[in-house]
Structures are given as C-alpha cells and as structure tokens.
Motif scaffolding. Structure first.
Motif, PDB file in Angstrom:
ATOM      1  N   UNK A 182       0.737  -1.116  -0.148  1.00 50.96           N
ATOM      2  CA  UNK A 182       0.065   0.194   0.088  1.00 50.96           C
ATOM      3  C   UNK A 182       0.847   1.162  -0.061  1.00 50.96           C
ATOM      4  N   UNK A 183       0.315   2.190  -0.471  1.00 50.79           N
ATOM      5  CA  UNK A 183       0.814   3.627  -0.562  1.00 50.79           C
ATOM      6  C   UNK A 183       0.044   4.601  -0.446  1.00 50.79           C
ATOM      7  N   UNK A 184       0.390   6.068  -0.433  1.00 43.14           N
ATOM      8  CA  UNK A 184      -0.423   7.097  -0.578  1.00 43.14           C
ATOM      9  C   UNK A 184       0.421   8.222  -1.067  1.00 43.14           C
ATOM     10  N   UNK A 185      -0.399   9.326  -1.454  1.00 40.79           N
ATOM     11  CA  UNK A 185      -0.073  10.675  -1.578  1.00 40.79           C
ATOM     12  C   UNK A 185      -0.908  11.704  -1.507  1.00 40.79           C
ATOM     13  N   UNK A 186      -0.364  12.858  -1.383  1.00 39.82           N
ATOM     14  CA  UNK A 186      -1.465  13.968  -1.253  1.00 39.82           C
ATOM     15  C   UNK A 186      -2.238  14.035   0.084  1.00 39.82           C
ATOM     16  N   UNK A 187      -1.459  13.625   1.171  1.00 39.16           N
ATOM     17  CA  UNK A 187      -2.233  13.823   2.505  1.00 39.16           C
ATOM     18  C   UNK A 187      -2.723  12.639   3.092  1.00 39.16           C
ATOM     19  N   UNK A 188      -2.589  11.526   2.248  1.00 42.33           N
ATOM     20  CA  UNK A 188      -3.281  10.049   2.920  1.00 42.33           C
ATOM     21  C   UNK A 188      -2.478   9.868   4.139  1.00 42.33           C
ATOM     22  N   UNK A 230      -5.197  -5.292   9.099  1.00 44.52           N
ATOM     23  CA  UNK A 230      -6.068  -4.035   9.441  1.00 44.52           C
ATOM     24  C   UNK A 230      -5.566  -2.952   8.646  1.00 44.52           C
ATOM     25  N   UNK A 231      -5.943  -2.539   7.584  1.00 41.57           N
ATOM     26  CA  UNK A 231      -5.401  -1.409   7.073  1.00 41.57           C
ATOM     27  C   UNK A 231      -6.495  -0.097   6.795  1.00 41.57           C
ATOM     28  N   UNK A 232      -6.039   0.901   7.332  1.00 39.76           N
ATOM     29  CA  UNK A 232      -6.905   2.192   7.458  1.00 39.76           C
ATOM     30  C   UNK A 232      -6.206   3.253   6.678  1.00 39.76           C
ATOM     31  N   UNK A 233      -6.837   3.838   5.942  1.00 40.75           N
ATOM     32  CA  UNK A 233      -6.308   4.960   5.071  1.00 40.75           C
ATOM     33  C   UNK A 233      -7.300   6.048   4.895  1.00 40.75           C
ATOM     34  N   UNK A 234      -6.875   7.474   5.353  1.00 40.84           N
ATOM     35  CA  UNK A 234      -7.634   8.612   5.650  1.00 40.84           C
ATOM     36  C   UNK A 234      -7.206   9.706   4.800  1.00 40.84           C
ATOM     37  N   UNK A 235      -8.037  10.541   4.219  1.00 39.73           N
ATOM     38  CA  UNK A 235      -7.529  11.825   3.728  1.00 39.73           C
ATOM     39  C   UNK A 235      -8.704  12.739   3.714  1.00 39.73           C
ATOM     40  N   UNK A 236      -8.239  14.242   3.545  1.00 43.73           N
ATOM     41  CA  UNK A 236      -9.336  15.080   3.666  1.00 43.73           C
ATOM     42  C   UNK A 236      -8.854  16.293   2.894  1.00 43.73           C
ATOM     43  N   UNK A 237      -9.869  16.877   2.462  1.00 43.47           N
ATOM     44  CA  UNK A 237      -9.480  18.094   1.469  1.00 43.47           C
ATOM     45  C   UNK A 237     -10.331  19.365   1.905  1.00 43.47           C
ATOM     46  N   UNK A 272      -4.427  15.245 -12.676  1.00 42.69           N
ATOM     47  CA  UNK A 272      -4.834  15.174 -11.258  1.00 42.69           C
ATOM     48  C   UNK A 272      -4.092  13.890 -10.370  1.00 42.69           C
ATOM     49  N   UNK A 273      -3.962  12.658 -11.211  1.00 42.02           N
ATOM     50  CA  UNK A 273      -3.317  11.594 -10.469  1.00 42.02           C
ATOM     51  C   UNK A 273      -1.856  11.846 -10.140  1.00 42.02           C
ATOM     52  N   UNK A 274      -1.263  13.120 -10.497  1.00 41.89           N
ATOM     53  CA  UNK A 274      -0.080  13.280 -10.002  1.00 41.89           C
ATOM     54  C   UNK A 274       0.108  13.988  -8.803  1.00 41.89           C
ATOM     55  N   UNK A 275      -1.206  14.492  -8.302  1.00 40.83           N
ATOM     56  CA  UNK A 275      -0.959  15.364  -7.074  1.00 40.83           C
ATOM     57  C   UNK A 275      -2.186  15.213  -6.109  1.00 40.83           C
ATOM     58  N   UNK A 276      -3.428  14.604  -6.518  1.00 41.80           N
ATOM     59  CA  UNK A 276      -4.378  14.582  -5.700  1.00 41.80           C
ATOM     60  C   UNK A 276      -4.150  13.621  -4.627  1.00 41.80           C
ATOM     61  N   UNK A 277      -4.993  13.660  -3.554  1.00 38.30           N
ATOM     62  CA  UNK A 277      -4.878  12.743  -2.630  1.00 38.30           C
ATOM     63  C   UNK A 277      -5.247  11.214  -3.207  1.00 38.30           C
ATOM     64  N   UNK A 278      -4.411  10.414  -2.924  1.00 38.54           N
ATOM     65  CA  UNK A 278      -4.617   9.056  -3.737  1.00 38.54           C
ATOM     66  C   UNK A 278      -3.894   8.097  -2.705  1.00 38.54           C
ATOM     67  N   UNK A 279      -4.824   7.048  -2.399  1.00 41.77           N
ATOM     68  CA  UNK A 279      -4.440   5.897  -2.062  1.00 41.77           C
ATOM     69  C   UNK A 279      -4.497   4.328  -2.761  1.00 41.77           C
ATOM     70  N   UNK A 280      -3.445   3.693  -2.727  1.00 45.74           N
ATOM     71  CA  UNK A 280      -3.368   2.617  -3.654  1.00 45.74           C
ATOM     72  C   UNK A 280      -2.876   1.337  -2.881  1.00 45.74           C
TER      73      UNK A 280
END
Length: 632
Positions: A181-187, A199-206, A221-229
């Motif tokens: 798993x990985x995230x960007x943009x504040x996840x 148990x994996x939890x991922x949270x982000x907000x704008x 947008x995929x380059x800089x938006x909040x994104x969880x993968x």
C-alpha cells in the motif's frame, strides 16, 4: 476496477475510490456540509471480497442537483454481484424520500454497447427523488466479487483536490495475502496485524477549496491529488507476465495471415518490411477504444479473428501486427503503457499505471502504436513519450519510451506576405512538422472539403481577417512527412495611409493552444502545469507597396530561461521586412515555482506577435512591386 459515478463524479468504487459519505446514524445537525466517503473491503483467503460503500453529500447549489441525484455503477456481472442496500434524500424540512423500486435499474454499459464482443459489463443506476438545494443525499451499496481479477487485488481511493471532502478506507484481509500500500497528497495510512488478520486504514481530507481553484493546463490530477493505492503485485513485471500468459497464443500465424504478410511486404526487408506491415494495420484495421482496466481488457482476440473482423482494440492491433511480423521472421512483443498526459508514474506498480498496448520490435529497438491511423511507424506522441513500458514476455522487462524533446517536436512555418497599394494583404506559406506532432493535424485536416473553412477561421482571429485556401499532403500517407500549403488574401486588411500597422503573419496551425492560454489570471500557480514540448519556428517576409518604405522595424527579442526560449530577429530591407521567430517550450511539466519563467516567455512572444511597423513615403524605389528579393 468498476467505476461508480454520482453524476459527473467518478467513484472508482469497486476496487475502491469513493468520494462522498457521511456515516449512517449521524444526526442532521452534526452532519458536515462537505462530501465524505467510507469504503470497506472484507477479503477472503481466496482473494474474493465484499466491498461496501456508504455515500452522503449535501446539495449546496442548484448546479449540483443533477450530479447528485443519481449514482451509476459499472461492473462485470460474471464476477460481481451488486446490491443497493439503501438510500434517501432528506430535505431541509427533515422529511426523507427513498427511491422507488423501479428507480434502480440495470442496463448494458456504454462500453458494452460501443464495443460488443470486447466488454460485457453492465451499469446499475440509482435515481434519487426530490433532490433540491439544501438536500442531503445518502447511498449505501454492496458488491461481492466472487472471482478475483486476473491482475490480483488492487484497491484504491482518491479525492478531488478542488472539492471539500474526506474519505475513510478500511481493508480487512488475511495476513498471509500479499498487499503493498502507498499514498500521496495527504493520505495517512495505518497497517496492523492481529490474530492473523491485517487491518489497513487510510484517511484523507481536503479543506478550504473550491472548483474555482482549478487552473488552466493542470497536470494530470493523478499526479498530485490525494490518492491511496494497494496492489498484490510485486512489480510491473508481474503485469507483463500476466498479459503474456493470457495472450501468448493469440498471434498465431495462419495460412491466410502468412499469405497477407507476403503480399504486404513484397521484397522489403527488416525495418522497411516492419513499416509496411504497420502501415497496413493502421490503415485497414479499425480501432475500437477499449481501455485496459482491472476488470477487463486483458485478453486479445486471436489474430485470425481480428483480420476477419477488420476491427479491434489496442491489444487486437498488436496481436495481428505480431502475427504478420512473425510470418516475415521479425520478432515483436506487446508493450503495456499509459497513453495520457500524465508525466509521472503512480506511487505503486498498480494496474492503474497502464491503459493501452503498443508494440515493441527488439531487433530494431522501436516502439510503435498501430492503433493510430495518423501516426507514422516508430513514432510516439507526447502521451506515450517518456513513459514506463512493460514489455510482455516469458520474463517481462520494464523499459521507458524515449522522451519528447523540442528537437523532435518541431513545427516550421515559412512564407511571404505582400501588402498591396489598396491595403489588401496577400500571402502564401508552407508548414512542416516533426512526425511526433503530426497526428492531430493529419486527423483534423483529413477532409479537404473542410480545410478552406478552417483557414478562414484562423484568419478571422487576425487583425487583417481574410479568406484562404489550405491544401495538405496525404493525411493517410504515413511514409511521407505531412505538409500544409496555404495562400490567402485579406481585402483592406491594412490602411497603407496610416503610417503604421500591426505586422501580419501567416495563419497559425501549430498544434498547441495559443500562448495566452498558458497565462494564469492570478499571476501565479498553485498546481503543476502540463505543457506541450515544442520548437515552433516562423520564417516569413513582409513587403509594403513600392511607394512606401519601412521606417521603423520591431526590435529583436531574446528571452531564455528554464521554461524555454523566445527569439525574434528582423532584417530590414527598404520596403521589405524578413522575420525569424522561434518559441521553444522545453518542459512537459512545470512546477508552480517555475511559472514566472513561463510567463516571461509568453509575454515576450505575445508582445512581439503584435509588433508595430511604421512606414514613410519612399524617396525612390528600387524594389519591384512584388517585393523583389524579399524572401525569408
């Protein structure tokens, strides 16, 4: 991955993106006015899973009513069952309205209708009643994926960076199953294991954003938006291995294919033979656009079927071309790639990294895109340049396609302009270009009956106006460079008695937006900027009537910085002016801090494009009425 949409909002719901939810049970007073979403995956040991999505939103203004009054979800019924759990619309008066039974319906998806035999997905739509400004809209859906995707388990979630929202993702799965798993943009991601369950939890907000914050020419947008993968893959090579395993027998050489290959190739050898096969496929096999996704789009039709049908998606084009090349003894491999304006890879080697298949010829180190009838052999446009390319085989390899550079993206306009004694402006010009930027113009100008109207529209955007004639070389002739030839006249385009005029120039067919479109109204950038890599050159002459002389020519311009350069040189010859202009954009993506450099280039070019020429009565004229030796 199956996409769910609420109006125009894509909630890549089935493997995971959602962007709107408020947890059930919150009181009306406590519910925030932002969009919130909750996603829960419950994964079984065999990688089947249940996916639950809860969505809630608040209708802030009239323009949002249409978008929030329905949810549409696309999925593959052969491996997925869908259930609408519940939903309602709560008005400002606190009264709830639930959708009628017939407001939930399933139809073949758009992709299934547009490409029968390629995609078998369906779309279930839920239409909500009584949605008005001030309403709260709530959805709960559930899916059970009984047959895992061929590319494994790949959850993901995102938020629109220009919409106030939050997302909460939970994944419960056996710890024995692989998942990176990985995230960007504040996840923010937490990952714990208890009693053999992960148990994996991922949270982000704008927060504190609006749609008005969107900027022109933003990077993907995929380059800089909040994104969880998340992905169960170990690397990009896994994707290539899977593709090869599914399609290794598809490029079978049949007697019909062997005979066709001989007919196409004739006595050509090597690269020339490969080019002939590519040209034939591009011209004779119609392209059906079916994007590769987690759910489908991974298995090609066999080469004989593609040939019989005369159409196919990207994989089918590659498969048939592989078979024809094989029949002539030329090795080739499928290459999986992203065809878009995205310049950076995703945080993980996810299947979301690719959406297209092209072909790779290892003996010549050539990539080619046979789905495009307007792109020459061995040429990649900017959307395919500088990208990760997964070359599929027994032992797949990860390569990178060549970067787009200004010297491989040139557009040159050469011409001459004559101003008559009555102010009529007449001109002629040719335009040539690098093969990498031919495709949009070959496509746009393929109908000669429309081309005169096209040049007229270009002329309407000039101070002189006018009418013209535009001719091209063969749009479908991929073996020869594409060229434009134009001539035009602008009756009363200039007042020769005024003593000054804006310097006219040939109509612009450069395949990019005008330079002014790259300017930001705020004078600064908040997001990365996507730019075309280009070297645009104009060489032309302008001559005035023989009874006039050019008294003052525009000053030369020379601006160069990290974004590129703009240069203009003027050669003054009595009643003639020879103009050399060049705009170079070096970067396909510009960080906000570098926007000032681009702004300086654009303003330098724009000011020069509107340069003023002054004239005076000629004392004596040694030049002929047609401008003499006035040539660029």
């Amino acid at each position: 991955m199956s996409p769910a949409t609420v109006g125009k909002l894509t909630v890549q719901a089935l493997m995971g993106t959602a962007s709107i939810l408020c947890l059930a049970g919150e009181s009306h007073a406590d519910q925030p006015l932002e969009r919130v979403s909750s996603i829960h995956y419950e994964v079984a040991p065999d990688c089947s899973y249940k996916f639950t999505l809860v969505i809630d939103d608040f209708v802030r203004k009239q323009a949002e009513i249409k978008d929030l009054s329905q949810l549409a979800l696309t999925y593959d019924p052969e491996r997925t069952t869908f259930r609408f759990v519940k939903g309602w619309v709560e008005g400002a008066d606190g009264v709830r309205h639930e959708p009628a039974a017939n407001a939930v319906f399933t139809r073949p998806s758009t992709a299934s209708r547009d490409a029968p035999g390629f995609v078998s997905s369906v779309k279930t739509t839920v239409v909500m009643p009584a949605v008005t400004t001030g309403s709260r809209v709530h959805y709960e859906i559930e899916e059970v994926v009984s047959k895992p995707s061929v590319v494994g388990f790949n959850p993901w979630a995102w938020l629109d960076p220009f919409e106030n929202a939050s997302v909460h993702v939970v994944i419960d799965m056996p710890s024995t199953l692989p998942l990176n798993v990985a995230g960007q943009g504040g996840f923010v991601i937490t990952d714990t294991t208890t009693n053999g369950m992960r148990h994996i939890v991922a949270d982000a907000s704008v927060r504190n954003v609006s749609a008005g914050d969107r900027e022109q020419h933003m990077a993907a947008l995929l380059e800089f938006q909040p994104l969880f993968l998340g992905t169960s893959l170990h690397g990009y090579e896994d994707l290539g291995d899977i593709y090869y395993r599914l399609n290794r027998n598809k490029p079978a050489v049949t007697p019909e294919i062997e005979a066709l290959a001989k007919q196409i190739v004739g006595d050509r050898k090597g690269v020339d033979a490969a080019r002939a096969i590519y040209d034939w496929c591009a011209k004779n096999i119609r392209y059906l656009a079916v994007s590769m996704s987690v759910d489908d789009g991974w298995v090609s039709h066999d080469a004989a079927t593609v040939l019989k049908n005369g159409y196919g998606d990207c994989k089918d084009h590659v498969t048939l071309m592989q078979a024809l090349l094989s029949a002539t003894g030329i090795r080739s491999e499928a290459a999986l790639i992203d065809w878009s304006d995205r310049a950076r890879p995703l945080p993980l080697p996810s299947p979301g990294e690719i959406n297209h298949a092209i072909i790779y010829l290892p003996d010549f180190d050539i990539f080619a895109n046979p789905t495009s009838p307007f792109t020459p052999f061995g040429v990649l446009d900017q959307g395919l340049s500088g990208k990760i390319a997964i070359v599929a085989g027994d032992h797949s390899k990860v390569r990178r396609t060549p970067e787009m550079k200004p010297e491989t993206a040139q557009f040159v306009t050469t011409g001459s302009i004559h101003i008559g004694g009555d102010g009529t402006v007449g001109g002629k010009a040719t335009a040539t270009m690098s093969p990498s930027i031919e495709e949009p113009l070959r496509s746009a100008l393929q109908n000669p009956d429309e081309n005169n109207r096209r040049i007229d529209r270009k002329l309407r955007n000039t101070p002189e106006g006018g009418f013209g004639h535009l001719a091209t070389s063969g749009p479908y002739d991929l073996d020869h460079p594409f060229q434009l030839t134009m001539n035009w006249h602008s009756p009363h385009g200039i007042d020769p008695t005024a003593g000054a005029f804006v310097l006219p120039a040939p109509p612009s067919f450069d395949p990019i937006d005008g330079p002014r479109s790259f300017l930001d109204r705020k004078g600064r950038r908040l997001t990365p900027m996507a730019l075309p890599v280009r070297d645009l050159t104009w060489n032309f002459s302008v001559d005035v009537p023989p009874d006039l002389t050019i008294s003052n020519a525009p000053k030369g311009v020379d601006v160069s910085n990290a974004a590129g350069s703009y240069k203009a040189v003027y050669e003054h010859r009595d009643n003639c002016l020879v103009v050399h202009r060049q705009l170079v954009l070096k970067q396909r993506e510009l960080e906000p801090a570098a926007y000032d450099d681009l702004e300086r280039l654009v303003y330098a070019a724009q000011n020069d494009f509107t340069a003023i020429v002054t004239t005076a009565a000629a004392v004596s004229s040694g030049a002929s009425a047609d401008g003499g030796n006035c040539h660029p």
